[in-house]
Structure formats: structure tokens, C-alpha cells
Enzyme design. Structure first.
Site, PDB file in Angstrom:
ATOM      1  N   LYS A   1      30.086  25.439  43.607  1.00 14.06           N
ATOM      2  CA  LYS A   1      29.745  26.052  42.319  1.00 14.06           C
ATOM      3  C   LYS A   1      30.947  25.879  41.395  1.00 14.06           C
ATOM      4  CE  LYS A   1      29.961  29.197  39.871  1.00 14.06           C
ATOM      5  NZ  LYS A   1      30.550  29.057  38.520  1.00 14.06           N
TER       6      LYS A   1
ATOM      7  N   GLU B   1      42.619  31.627  46.335  1.00 19.63           N
ATOM      8  CA  GLU B   1      43.806  31.115  45.626  1.00 19.63           C
ATOM      9  C   GLU B   1      43.718  31.654  44.211  1.00 19.63           C
ATOM     10  OE1 GLU B   1      45.896  29.912  47.454  1.00 19.63           O
ATOM     11  OE2 GLU B   1      44.886  28.913  49.099  1.00 19.63           O
TER      12      GLU B   1
ATOM     13  N   CYS C   1      48.002  27.215  37.750  1.00 19.74           N
ATOM     14  CA  CYS C   1      48.342  28.465  38.409  1.00 19.74           C
ATOM     15  C   CYS C   1      49.823  28.518  38.758  1.00 19.74           C
ATOM     16  CB  CYS C   1      47.496  28.628  39.660  1.00 19.74           C
ATOM     17  SG  CYS C   1      47.562  27.193  40.719  1.00 19.74           S
TER      18      CYS C   1
ATOM     19  N   GLU D   1      49.314  37.443  33.590  1.00 21.98           N
ATOM     20  CA  GLU D   1      49.137  35.987  33.540  1.00 21.98           C
ATOM     21  C   GLU D   1      48.462  35.611  32.219  1.00 21.98           C
ATOM     22  OE1 GLU D   1      45.999  34.123  35.912  1.00 21.98           O
ATOM     23  OE2 GLU D   1      47.428  32.584  36.483  1.00 21.98           O
TER      24      GLU D   1
HETATM   25  P1  NAD Z   1      37.629  32.834  36.997  1.00 21.41           P
HETATM   26  O1  NAD Z   1      38.044  33.763  38.071  1.00 21.41           O
HETATM   27  O2  NAD Z   1      37.137  33.401  35.734  1.00 21.41           O
HETATM   28  O3  NAD Z   1      36.462  31.875  37.534  1.00 21.41           O
HETATM   29  C1  NAD Z   1      36.636  31.069  38.687  1.00 21.41           C
HETATM   30  C2  NAD Z   1      35.266  30.713  39.245  1.00 21.41           C
HETATM   31  O4  NAD Z   1      34.616  31.892  39.710  1.00 21.41           O
HETATM   32  C3  NAD Z   1      34.309  30.092  38.229  1.00 21.41           C
HETATM   33  O5  NAD Z   1      33.583  29.069  38.864  1.00 21.41           O
HETATM   34  C4  NAD Z   1      33.424  31.257  37.843  1.00 21.41           C
HETATM   35  O6  NAD Z   1      32.165  30.859  37.352  1.00 21.41           O
HETATM   36  C5  NAD Z   1      33.281  31.968  39.186  1.00 21.41           C
HETATM   37  N1  NAD Z   1      32.927  33.398  39.115  1.00 21.41           N
HETATM   38  C6  NAD Z   1      33.069  34.250  38.080  1.00 21.41           C
HETATM   39  N2  NAD Z   1      32.669  35.502  38.453  1.00 21.41           N
HETATM   40  C7  NAD Z   1      32.271  35.423  39.749  1.00 21.41           C
HETATM   41  C8  NAD Z   1      31.771  36.372  40.700  1.00 21.41           C
HETATM   42  N3  NAD Z   1      31.622  37.661  40.405  1.00 21.41           N
HETATM   43  N4  NAD Z   1      31.483  35.933  41.942  1.00 21.41           N
HETATM   44  C9  NAD Z   1      31.668  34.647  42.295  1.00 21.41           C
HETATM   45  N5  NAD Z   1      32.135  33.691  41.431  1.00 21.41           N
HETATM   46  C10 NAD Z   1      32.433  34.078  40.171  1.00 21.41           C
HETATM   47  O7  NAD Z   1      38.887  31.857  36.757  1.00 21.41           O
HETATM   48  P2  NAD Z   1      39.022  30.646  35.728  1.00 21.41           P
HETATM   49  O8  NAD Z   1      39.196  31.200  34.348  1.00 21.41           O
HETATM   50  O9  NAD Z   1      37.960  29.629  35.971  1.00 21.41           O
HETATM   51  O10 NAD Z   1      40.401  29.984  36.220  1.00 21.41           O
HETATM   52  C11 NAD Z   1      41.652  30.467  35.863  1.00 21.41           C
HETATM   53  C12 NAD Z   1      42.270  31.269  36.976  1.00 21.41           C
HETATM   54  O11 NAD Z   1      42.332  30.490  38.154  1.00 21.41           O
HETATM   55  C13 NAD Z   1      43.699  31.676  36.685  1.00 21.41           C
HETATM   56  O12 NAD Z   1      43.887  33.018  37.046  1.00 21.41           O
HETATM   57  C14 NAD Z   1      44.520  30.767  37.577  1.00 21.41           C
HETATM   58  O13 NAD Z   1      45.791  31.249  37.941  1.00 21.41           O
HETATM   59  C15 NAD Z   1      43.625  30.620  38.747  1.00 21.41           C
HETATM   60  N6  NAD Z   1      43.965  29.438  39.530  1.00 21.41           N
HETATM   61  C16 NAD Z   1      44.583  29.614  40.737  1.00 21.41           C
HETATM   62  C17 NAD Z   1      44.965  28.505  41.494  1.00 21.41           C
HETATM   63  C18 NAD Z   1      45.649  28.669  42.826  1.00 21.41           C
HETATM   64  O14 NAD Z   1      45.670  27.724  43.600  1.00 21.41           O
HETATM   65  N7  NAD Z   1      46.208  29.833  43.125  1.00 21.41           N
HETATM   66  C19 NAD Z   1      44.686  27.207  41.024  1.00 21.41           C
HETATM   67  C20 NAD Z   1      44.041  27.068  39.802  1.00 21.41           C
HETATM   68  C21 NAD Z   1      43.683  28.196  39.061  1.00 21.41           C
END
Ligand code: NAD
Length: 481
Positions: free
Chosen positions: A174, A249, A283, A383
Site C-alpha cells: 500500500k 521505521e 528520515c 520533526e
Molecule cells: P505517514 O505516516 O503519514 O504515512 C505513511 C503511510 O501510512 C502512507 O502510505 C499512508 O497512507 C499510510 N497510513 C496513514 N494512516 C494510516 C493508518 N491509520 N493505518 C495504516 N496506514 C496508514 O507518513 P508520510 O508523510 O508518508 O512520510 C513521512 C514520514 O515518514 C516522516 O515522519 C519520516 O521521518 C518517515 N520516514 C521514516 C523512515 C525511516 O526509515 N525511519 C524513512 C522514510 C520516511
């Protein structure tokens, strides 16, 4: 304009409710890239059903055959490098150079997991007793769910999916709503590589609902998620109710310490790379910069000069140094962090939203640095996930480490120093999943674990041996003879 469908059970399907959504180019909001399926829980259930049905046959497919398919997928990925990088740039906004680097990273990590999978099963230690033999055997989990963010849309997916497939699991993927195009393009690569129907499935959609449905489906045996800490916690609660394992992550607020004996030229370069590549939306980006007091002034002057020299603009243009941020919500969030920092009394050294008329059709923010940011301020704690650095000064190494550790996040970190003792003390006392000495905070190698501590992660890290281990159950075998 592209019209894309979900990839479920080896077929390309419309969402059952017949809804689609448009994906725009963040560098030019008038450029609508395509229409993608806005899926419901029923579509997720279909995909999970396909993955569940494909599992028995896939788990008993010999490892060498699974490896051959992954190898063919990596060849397809290599062939599609330019096309895929263009897609990533157009839907995410990172420069074409950065998008190509993302594909390269996926190839490097994929090849690593492919090689590692050959010896993975051979490392289990045998046990012997009187009249019996024993060993550890690994079993795949079943159908697993993979949920990714938009910032490294294809690399994060590969880092999770390839280990899952190599170890005999089937996958429902997804992607994030900002980046559905690269996701369906990757699904087409799995199809053309010849994976059996149902082994890899991809379902796009808006909002939390499709992800929630995936986590909640009792046929899903593990969730590997990359995204925000807030959503990670929701997923963890949902998964805990079913005792389903998770690999989370999450966010970061990564500190880079620069000591007064550092190679300042190298440190400046590291800040520019990890602070502003991909418009700061990674990240492991450097988002807190801790400078030893006697070099802070001159370092910030030199940094501001470099920030002001960055060419902002069309990410497809090779001369562009930084593209837009990924979309409207990102833009609004980052600019409100900037306003809040100013309202809280922080001093902006450079940057802010790009207001020129040439940029009015995209979401452009210049490399932004705030100085003397007190640890209590929101900008030091939260962040931003954008091209915004909070700088602060310190007197001693102990002060620097205390400041760096003063965070609920603990993903990446770094120090620039020429002193070995200082470097070793930092390595021992920093709270972070990644500790870099004289390297930028975003650097990673697939042989080393990639994951965060505290609010930055949960469960076994990605990459290294644990990248594969997450997707198997150990079985202790006792054979009486
Ligand atoms: P997000 O948490 O908003 O969304 C991530 C994914 O989760 C998307 O596909 C979204 O549609 C899905 N999602 C949203 N609500 C959900 C729910 N209730 N249940 C299941 N899935 C759900 O994050 P984003 O804005 O897409 O990405 C940015 C974030 O990702 C930042 O906080 C960044 O630090 C983090 N990130 C972490 C790493 C790592 O390896 N630690 C790498 C890249 C990004």
C-alpha cells in the site's frame, strides 16, 4: 495523463467503488500526472485474499527459483532506471539526480539481500544430544503487508518487499497517496519479471482507510511500515490486538555535532547534503545542527552563503540543486513550522518559502536555517520533514551529547571531529540507531541495520541480516534417531 489500476492476483483492476484520485506534479500544480484507484477495504481484502492464496505455492517454490525471479526483477529495474527516476521526480519533486540515486540505492540493497538469502538458512546453529539431532529452521510468515511513505517511494518498498519475497512470503503493498505512479510502475516490473499471480499485489488509495484495512486483516501475518511516528503508534496498537509482528521505521530529528577541531569544509558539505537533499524530506536528514561555540558564528555564515547559492527550480533540469517539497500538505506543514519558530523567537539565518512568481505554480521552500534554537522550542523538538535546520551552540562534548539526546526521536546522528577519543565517546553515548563519524547523517550501507531507537522505530531494523529475519519464524527441530 496516465490511468492506473490496482495490481491484484496478477490482474489490473479498478477499485470496486469506482473512485479514482488525481496525482499532481509538486513542481507545477497545473500538471496532473494521472488518475489512480482510490481503494476501499474491499480492494484490500481482495489483494490479501490473492496473497493468501498464492502463499502455499510460493513458500514451497525452491529458493533458487525465488532468487531467479528477484534477480530478473532487479534487471528490469536497472533497465527502467531512467523512466522510473523520471516518474519519481515528477510525482515527488526530488531532482532527477536524486531520483536516479534512489533507484541505485534500491539496486544495491536488492542485490545485497539476494546474495544474503543464499547463506541465510545455512547459519542456524545445529544442536546435538544423545540419540537426537537438532537445528533451527526458518519458516516464512505468510501474506505480509507493506506500507510506505512518499519520500523514497520505490527504495523503501524494495527494501521491505524483496526480503519478504526471498524468504517465501507474499506481499500486499500500500503506497503513500503522493506517490502512486512509481508504485504501480514497480508492480508492472514484478509482473514482467514473471512472478506468479498473487505473490506481489499493489493497492493504491487515499486516507488512512486502506492501510487500516491491511493492518486489520487477520490473514496478514506481519506489517512492515515506514512513515510517521503518529501513524506507527496507531498501527502498533492495531497489530498488538492480533499479536502480529511489526517493523516500524518512523520519524527522526537527527543531530549533527560539529566540534571546533573538525574539517569544516567536509562538515559544511555534509550539512548541505543531509540537510537539503530531497528538500530535507528524508528520515535521516540533518535537522538539528550543534556547533561548538567558538566556530558557530563562522560556520553559520558559511552555511548561509551555501544555502543562498542553491538553485531552486524544475527538478527535471540538471542545473537545479533543490526541487519543491512533495505536495500542498507538506508545504503548509513546513511553512507553519517556520512561522511558529519565528513566533517563538528563533532567528532565521536564511531561507523561507520561495515567493518569486516563477515559483508560484509549485511548492518551493528555500534551504532554511535558524540559529540559537533553544531546546524547548518546537523547532528543536519536532520533526519538520523539510529543508529546515535548527542550529544551536554548545561548549563541551558532554553538552553536545546531552543536547543531541534531548529528543524523543533517535534515528540517525553524526559528529565531525579529528579527535579519535571524542569520536569514540560520541559513539558510546549517543542515543540513535545510526552513528556517523565524519560522514553525513543520511549515509547507509545495506550490510548494517537501518532502524531507529525511542520514537523513531520499533521491531527488527531493515537491511543487514535482520532485514530477512523479520520475515521468518524460527522453528526448533528435534529429531530422535
Ligand atoms: P505517514 O505516516 O503519514 O504515512 C505513511 C503511510 O501510512 C502512507 O502510505 C499512508 O497512507 C499510510 N497510513 C496513514 N494512516 C494510516 C493508518 N491509520 N493505518 C495504516 N496506514 C496508514 O507518513 P508520510 O508523510 O508518508 O512520510 C513521512 C514520514 O515518514 C516522516 O515522519 C519520516 O521521518 C518517515 N520516514 C521514516 C523512515 C525511516 O526509515 N525511519 C524513512 C522514510 C520516511
Amino acid at each position: 495523463m496516465k490511468y492506473a489500476q490496482n495490481y491484484i492476483g496478477g490482474r489490473w483492476l479498478d477499485a470496486t467503488a469506482g473512485r479514482t484520485f488525481a496525482n499532481e506534479n509538486p513542481a507545477d500544480t497545473g500538471d496532473v500526472l494521472g488518475r489512480f484507484q482510490d481503494s476501499d477495504p474491499e480492494d484490500i481484502a481482495l489483494a490479501v485474499g490473492a496473497a493468501h492464496d498464492a502463499f502455499p505455492s510460493w513458500r514451497s517454490t525452491p529458493l533458487t527459483e525465488r532468487q531467479a525471479l528477484v534477480s530478473r526483477f532487479l534487471e528490469k529495474l536497472e533497465e527502467a532506471r531512467e523512466e522510473l527516476a523520471t516518474i519519481v521526480t515528477r510525482e515527488n519533486g526530488k531532482t532527477l539526480t536524486e531520483a536516479k540515486a534512489e533507484v541505485t540505492s534500491a539496486l544495491v540493497e536488492g542485490s545485497y539481500h539476494l546474495r544474503q538469502s543464499s547463506t541465510f538458512y545455512g547459519t542456524a546453529a545445529p544442536a546435538t544430544g544423545t540419540g537426537w539431532s537438532g537445528w533451527t529452521q526458518y519458516a516464512p510468515l505468510g501474506a505480509v503487508g507493506i506500507i510506505s511513505p512518499w519520500n523514497f517511494p520505490m527504495n523503501v518498498m524494495c527494501r521491505k518487499t524483496l526480503p519478504a519475497l526471498l524468504t517465501g512470503n507474499t506481499v500486499v503493498f500500500k503506497p503513500a497517496p503522493y506517490t502512486p505512479w512509481s508504485a504501480v510502475f514497480m508492480a508492472s516490473l514484478f509482473e514482467s519479471a514473471g512472478f506468479p499471480p498473487g505473490v506481489f499485489n499493489c493497492v493504491t488509495g487515499l486516507g488512512a482507510e486502506p492501510g487500516e484495512a491491511l493492518v486489520g486483516d487477520e490473514r496478514i501475518r506481519a506489517i512492515s511500515f515506514t512513515g510517521s511516528t503518529a501513524v506507527g503508534k496507531i498501527i502498533q496498537q492495531q497489530a498488538a490486538r492480533r499479536l502480529v509482528r511489526t517493523q516500524l521505521e518512523l520519524g527522526g530529528k537527527n543531530a549533527l555535532i560539529v566540534m571546533d577541531d573538525a574539517d569544516t569544509e567536509a562538515a559544511l558539505q555534509a550539512v548541505m547534503t543531509a540537510g537539503f537533499a530531497c528538500a530535507g524530506q528524508w528520515c535521516t536528514s540533518t535537522s538539528r545542527l550543534l556547533l561548538q561555540r567558538d566556530i558557530a558564528e563562522s560556520f553559520l555564515d558559511a552555511l548561509a552563503e551555501r544555502c543562498e547559492a542553491v538553485k531552486i527550480g524544475d527538478p527535471m533540469d540538471p542545473a537545479t540543486g533543490m526541487g519543491p517539497v512533495a505536495g500542498r500538505m507538506q508545504y503548509d506543514k513546513i511553512t507553519s513550522f517556520i512561522s511558529e519558530a519565528e513566533a517563538e523567537g528563533a532567528t532565521r539565518v536564511c531561507g523561507g518559502p520561495e515567493t518569486g512568481t516563477a515559483f508560484s505554480r509549485g511548492y518551493f521552500i528555500r534551504p532554511t536555517v535558524f540559529r540559537d534554537v533553544a531546546p524547548e522550542l518546537t523547532l528543536f523538538r519536532e520533526e519538520v520533514f523539510g529543508p529546515v535546520i535548527a542550529a544551536a551552540s554548545f561548549d563541551t562534548l558532554d553538552d553536545a551529547i546531552q543536547l543531541a539526546n534531548r529528543s524523543r526521536y533517535a534515528l540517525s546522528s553524526g559528529i565531525f571531529t579529528r579527535d579519535l577519543k571524542t569520536a569514540c565517546r560520541y559513539i558510546d553515548s549517543i542515543e540513535a540507531g545510526l552513528a556517523h563519524v565524519n560522514m553525513h547523517t543520511g549515509y547507509k550501507d545495506p550490510a548494517l541495520p537501518f532502524g531507529g531507537w525511542k520514537d523513531s522505530g520499533f521491531g527488527p531494523p531493515e537491511n543487514s541480516r535482520s532485514g530477512l529475519e523479520f520475515f521468518v519464524e524460527p522453528k526448533a527441530v528435534y529429531l530422535n534417531h
